[in-house]
Design a protein around this motif. Structure first.
Motif, PDB file in Angstrom:
ATOM      1  N   ARG A 543       0.758  -0.984   0.172  1.00 33.02           N
ATOM      2  CA  ARG A 543       0.073   0.083  -0.056  1.00 33.02           C
ATOM      3  C   ARG A 543       0.802   1.337   0.087  1.00 33.02           C
ATOM      4  NH1 ARG A 543      -4.364  -1.361   4.615  1.00 33.02           N
ATOM      5  NH2 ARG A 543      -5.358  -3.147   3.716  1.00 33.02           N
ATOM      6  N   PRO A 544       0.434   2.317  -0.539  1.00 32.28           N
ATOM      7  CA  PRO A 544       1.167   3.691  -0.506  1.00 32.28           C
ATOM      8  C   PRO A 544       1.650   4.078   0.737  1.00 32.28           C
ATOM      9  CG  PRO A 544      -0.568   3.770  -2.363  1.00 32.28           C
ATOM     10  CD  PRO A 544      -0.700   2.463  -1.533  1.00 32.28           C
ATOM     11  N   GLY A 545       0.431   4.075   1.678  1.00 34.32           N
ATOM     12  CA  GLY A 545       1.015   4.365   2.929  1.00 34.32           C
ATOM     13  C   GLY A 545       1.727   3.599   3.973  1.00 34.32           C
ATOM     14  N   VAL A 546       2.199   2.399   3.250  1.00 34.13           N
ATOM     15  CA  VAL A 546       2.827   1.404   4.136  1.00 34.13           C
ATOM     16  C   VAL A 546       4.299   1.122   3.441  1.00 34.13           C
ATOM     17  CG1 VAL A 546       3.010  -0.839   4.976  1.00 34.13           C
ATOM     18  CG2 VAL A 546       0.766   0.498   5.075  1.00 34.13           C
ATOM     19  N   ALA A 547       4.336   0.927   1.956  1.00 35.69           N
ATOM     20  CA  ALA A 547       5.518   0.397   1.285  1.00 35.69           C
ATOM     21  C   ALA A 547       6.707   1.179   1.233  1.00 35.69           C
ATOM     22  CB  ALA A 547       4.957   0.413  -0.262  1.00 35.69           C
ATOM     23  N   LEU A 548       6.782   2.551   1.597  1.00 34.75           N
ATOM     24  CA  LEU A 548       7.822   3.420   1.429  1.00 34.75           C
ATOM     25  C   LEU A 548       8.533   3.187   3.157  1.00 34.75           C
ATOM     26  CD1 LEU A 548       9.589   5.714   0.940  1.00 34.75           C
ATOM     27  CD2 LEU A 548       8.075   7.277   1.988  1.00 34.75           C
ATOM     28  N   TYR A 549       7.663   3.007   4.037  1.00 35.22           N
ATOM     29  CA  TYR A 549       8.582   2.714   5.336  1.00 35.22           C
ATOM     30  C   TYR A 549       8.720   1.411   5.449  1.00 35.22           C
ATOM     31  CZ  TYR A 549       5.908   7.175   5.399  1.00 35.22           C
ATOM     32  OH  TYR A 549       5.761   8.508   5.217  1.00 35.22           O
ATOM     33  N   TYR A 550       7.969   0.579   4.805  1.00 37.14           N
ATOM     34  CA  TYR A 550       8.581  -0.903   4.833  1.00 37.14           C
ATOM     35  C   TYR A 550      10.031  -0.942   4.101  1.00 37.14           C
ATOM     36  CZ  TYR A 550       8.651  -6.073   4.057  1.00 37.14           C
ATOM     37  OH  TYR A 550       8.812  -7.376   4.164  1.00 37.14           O
ATOM     38  N   ALA A 551      10.069  -0.277   2.938  1.00 32.68           N
ATOM     39  CA  ALA A 551      11.420  -0.253   2.473  1.00 32.68           C
ATOM     40  C   ALA A 551      12.644   0.299   3.183  1.00 32.68           C
ATOM     41  CB  ALA A 551      11.343   0.317   0.975  1.00 32.68           C
TER      42      ALA A 551
END
Length: 595
Positions: A543-551
């Motif tokens: 999800r856009p609101g999750v993927a960046l922080y997961y990376a």
């Protein structure tokens, strides 16, 4: 003398009873005289008879009133079931004349007004909750009614009053919270509650349809949306949810431009007897590109002339679809009673605004009087003067000062002028309304929407801070402040605490978990941040609101390859400037030779 003595003795011996015995016998054989008892005074007897008479009369009167009450309620229920709302209201008022606080009559009055889409229903729902305290059904109905009439703050306060054990077990409660979250654009929270409702009452198709409809409308994944559409089509056969499923599928088909699906679901919706006027407009939209559109529109307009509410709905529909000229043409032919309706006049004024026909709008408004909405009419006249290069600023400043004294008016005025691209005027009105207890919550909600559309992170944090101050226990507001503060200012104990508290409230919301993990990462707790992210379902990690922080957290834990794969799939549409910079910095970190 001696000789007579024996005869006397003989005579005496001939009667066995002695003189005393004979006397006792005579006395015993005499009629008996009853023993005299104490007598009631005459006034006591009279009082007793009067009391009995009063009791008989009162009992008869009570019985008469009881019969009158239940007869009136029976008439009211029958008329309501036949959708004869004026008659139902008449009989309900007859019931109130017998018992001014009758529970069933109060409930009926609420339902009568709801069926007519009348905001007065909200007042009756409040009365019902007050007259029958502790009834969770009444509180739920009150919250639903408040949400329906755009009183979201009242709705959430009503829901907060429900017992904890009820909240944990009620699918309907979670459904309502999900709806509230949608109105506040809290997509993750809405999904979590829709899913919880479906889990609590898995046998009820309504909750399954809600989950499918939500995913069809809001999921960024084409696969998820396709699966949701299939789920909704499967539910069309269930009469309990056919109407809602058909509406959702038709709306999706229209938005996607799929003509075959559009025609199919429009035909399905038309076949349902329980469809309403809004459904008719949806079916009309389905034939817009076809030659059949104009005859269908003419039929709808003719039908709408019989009810001012339908006239307004059809006019608003035309205005919102670029057909304001048709609104003006049609409204010029309306019957006089409909033409004089204030809400109809407002819709016509909106059509003139859309056409930028300032002279005709000015002439039209000069003949109108909108009672409690006069400030809106004056605002439109001021707009006309500005567009016609006439003096206007002094009148605007005077109007803004006047509505400031009545906060609901300033909020509605802000909603009007936001569509005029008067940004500074709108912001002034909204920030002013945010300082008034009656409108602060709603004004902050509008400000959040405005700043979200322009991705103004600092202003969003300003709003989030004000919202959390207003509602310190709200997990959504905690997450918002923590997230924005982390983006702008980096690590802080307060941000980590707020993020932790929000995520603990509802671990199902992946975006909140991502905020907490990012706070941990910024505070040097990468192992713990990784543990938080690993608990999320796989589909949430893209999800856009999750993927960046997961990376970011993958890279911080040395998993550069997976971090790069996740970053490559990232959809940056709608991301805040600070998030875009984070993504760019991470890309450079993972592949420094590419820059």
């Amino acid at each position: 003398m001696v000789e007579r003595l024996p005869r006397v003795q003989e005579a005496a011996g001939s009667n066995p009873a002695s003189p005393t015995r004979s006397f006792e016998k005579r006395v015993s054989e005499a009629p008996s005289i009853p023993e005299e008892k104490p007598r009631l005074p005459r006034f006591v007897k009279t009082f007793t008879y009067l009391l009995l008479a009063v009791l008989v009369i009162v009992g008869g009167w009570i019985g008469f009133r009881f019969a009158k009450l239940h007869l009136a309620l029976a008439h009211a229920r029958r008329e309501f079931s036949n959708r004869q709302f004026m008659r139902a209201e008449f009989w309900t008022n007859r019931a109130f004349s017998v018992d001014a606080k009758n529970i069933e009559a109060t409930r009926l009055m609420a339902e009568i007004n709801e069926e007519q889409d009348n905001p007065a229903a909200l007042g009756w729902r409040i009365k019902l909750a007050q007259r029958e305290p502790g009834n969770t059904g009444n509180i739920m109905a009150w919250a639903k009614c408040a949400l329906r009439f755009d009183q979201s703050e009242m709705a959430i306060n009503a829901l907060k009053a429900l017992p904890k054990d009820f909240k944990s077990k009620s699918a309907e409660y979670h459904e309502l919270i999900a709806g509230f979250a949608l109105t506040s654009h809290e997509i993750g929270l809405a999904e979590a509650h829709f899913l919880r409702a479906a889990e609590l009452d898995s046998a009820n198709p309504v909750y399954r349809v809600n989950v499918a409809a939500f995913r069809l409308m809001y999921s960024p994944s084409p696969e998820v949306r396709a699966a949701a559409a299939r789920d909704l089509e499967n539910e069309l056969a269930d009469s309990r949810v056919t109407l809602f499923a058909a509406r959702t599928l038709l709306s999706d088909a229209i938005q996607s431009g799929d003509r075959a699906r559009t025609q199919r679901f429009a035909e399905k919706l038309r076949s349902l007897p329980e469809r309403n006027f809004s459904d008719e407009l949806s079916c009309l939209e389905a034939v817009m590109p076809d030659p059949a559109f104009h005859p269908a529109l003419e039929k709808i307009e003719h039908r709408a002339e019989s009810d001012a509410r339908w006239t307004v709905a059809a006019g608003d529909w035309l205005n919102s679809r670029g057909m304001a000229a048709e609104t003006v043409r049609w409204f010029d032919q309306l019957p006089k009673p409909t033409e004089s309706n204030i809400r109809v006049q407002m819709t016509l004024a909106e059509a003139y605004l859309a056409l930028h026909d300032w002279s005709r709008l000015q002439t039209f408004l000069a003949k109108c009087h909108w009672e409690n909405g006069e400030y809106l009419r004056r605002a439109m006249l001021i707009r006309c003067k500005r567009e016609l290069s006439q003096p206007w600023e002094r009148e605007w400043n005077q109007l803004a000062t006047e509505v400031e004294a009545n906060p609901p008016d300033s909020l509605l005025l802000a909603q009007l002028v936001v569509g005029w691209n008067w940004r500074n005027k709108t912001l002034d009105l909204l920030w002013g309304a945010s300082t008034k207890p009656e409108t602060e919550s709603k004004a902050l909600e509008y400000l959040w929407g405005l700043y979200s559309r322009t991705n103004e992170t600092r202003e969003l944090l300003r709003v989030a801070t004000a919202q959390l101050k207003l509602d310190p226990s709200n997990p959504t507001k905690k997450n918002n402040e923590a997230f924005l503060s982390l983006l702008l200012y980096g690590a802080s104990e307060r941000s980590e605490r707020l993020a932790r508290e929000a995520s603990a409230t509802n671990p199902r919301i992946s975006e909140w978990a991502a905020t907490y993990a990012y706070a941990l990462h910024l505070n040097g707790k990468d192992d713990k941040a990784k543990q938080v992210m690993e608990k999320l379902p796989p589909e949430a990690l893209n999800r856009p609101g999750v993927a960046l922080y997961y990376a970011i957290i993958l890279a911080a834990n040395g998993n550069n390859a997976q971090a790069g794969e996740t970053l490559a799939k990232l959809n940056q549409n709608g991301m805040l400037p600070e998030e875009q910079k984070l993504a760019a910095d991470l890309a450079q970190q993972l592949n420094p030779t590419s820059h």
